[in-house]
Design a protein around this motif. Sequence first.
Motif, short mmCIF file in Angstrom:
data_model
loop_
_atom_site.label_atom_id
_atom_site.label_comp_id
_atom_site.label_asym_id
_atom_site.label_seq_id
_atom_site.Cartn_x
_atom_site.Cartn_y
_atom_site.Cartn_z
N SER A 36 -2.63 -2.50 -1.81
CA SER A 36 -1.85 -1.30 -1.48
C SER A 36 -1.07 -0.80 -2.69
N HIS A 38 1.97 0.70 -2.41
CA HIS A 38 3.42 0.47 -2.24
C HIS A 38 3.85 -0.91 -2.77
N ARG A 39 5.15 -0.97 -3.02
CA ARG A 39 5.67 -2.20 -3.63
C ARG A 39 5.55 -3.42 -2.72
#
Length: 393
Positions: A36, A38-39
């Motif tokens: 992904s 995102h973090r």
Amino acid sequence: MNKPIYLDNNATTAVAPEVFEAMRPYFCEKYGNPSSIHRFGGSVAADIEAARREVAALLGATYRDKDNCASEIIFTSCGTESDNSAIRAALAALPERKKIITTAVEHPAVLHCCEELTRQGYTVELIGVDGQGRLDMAALEKAVDENTAIVSAMWGNNETGTIFPVKEIAAAAHAKGALFHTDAVQAAGKVKIDVVDTDVDFLAISGHKLHAPKGVGALYIRRGIIFTPLICGGHQERNRRAGTENVASIIGLGEACRLARTQLDEEYNYLKNMRDAFERKIAAAIPRIRINGDLANRLPGTSSISFEGIEGESILMLLDVFGICASSGSACTTGSLEPSHVMRAMGIPYSAAHGTIRFSLSRYNRMEELDFTAEKLPAIIARLREISPFWEN
Ligand code: PLP
């Protein structure tokens, strides 16, 4: 049932408590997908890279290029997948070569893969071993030729613990331009492995043999080798092994490799001393036994003992009564109890090969457990010999 005396660690090992703790957050807290953007997912990807560095460090894959060494490691689902991937990738890398060389005592993960490849037109040559399970190096050197794509030889044998001269085998393969793969599933974490010094091209390991969970493995692929993946799909593992990562198990494998590396010498001595003391006790108490393998060069926790004139399965059943878990050298095929291919390749006489038991130890065994086993065995063997049609006094 009380806690068993578990002497079957070459079959599988307990997950180390440290490994279990390292894995725990990756189920319900850090469950993001490492691919992904995102973090939340990205932090998991970073943790996978840390695990990869630990695997690389255990295998000595750190010397060539300190910053990027870990890219030589891919995570797989098991040792079997790693072995299959290596062999098939070698054939794809050298498409004009049609010969595979392996040994008569490999695990089915290699032998059955090669057998399948004969149906696709490849020739497979099996190199034999002597009575102690030592590889016939002269035969191997003679067999490797310009048509050989890959030589696959295990680092340490799962039945006898015999260690093969991996560095020399790699040199013999390379002398004729062939690639070299080693199945180090039993050796990793037990003896020092250095992929740079031994000059291997591929090396397979499996999590559940070194106190990580089942269902995770790794493959070392030497930098520069054109690698064709076994499993195609997404871009995971730098396009070399598709499928969303088994994150928790990969983290567990990393921790298991770290533990194994940091206590390698200590654990080697611990297992070897315990194993040797156990074998001395058995040899003193029971007549007509044979300790199998290269006694001068074995994995430290493996003890393969043949008890003449009886069947391994009966010994296992009577050991089980005392809660002792071991395994036999037989594979039950079509209703008949055939001695294993390893015992047959070593030329162990049938009357002894049938009564072969493998005791395999881990850091969690204690000498008291082996003493207890050594105490119970003489009566078990005597009783079985009394009723055995194969036993002649
Ligand atoms: N190679 C060796 C030498 C083994 O002992 C084993 C398992 O027993 C394997 C390969 C297969 O490993 P896995 O069970 O992870 O597929």
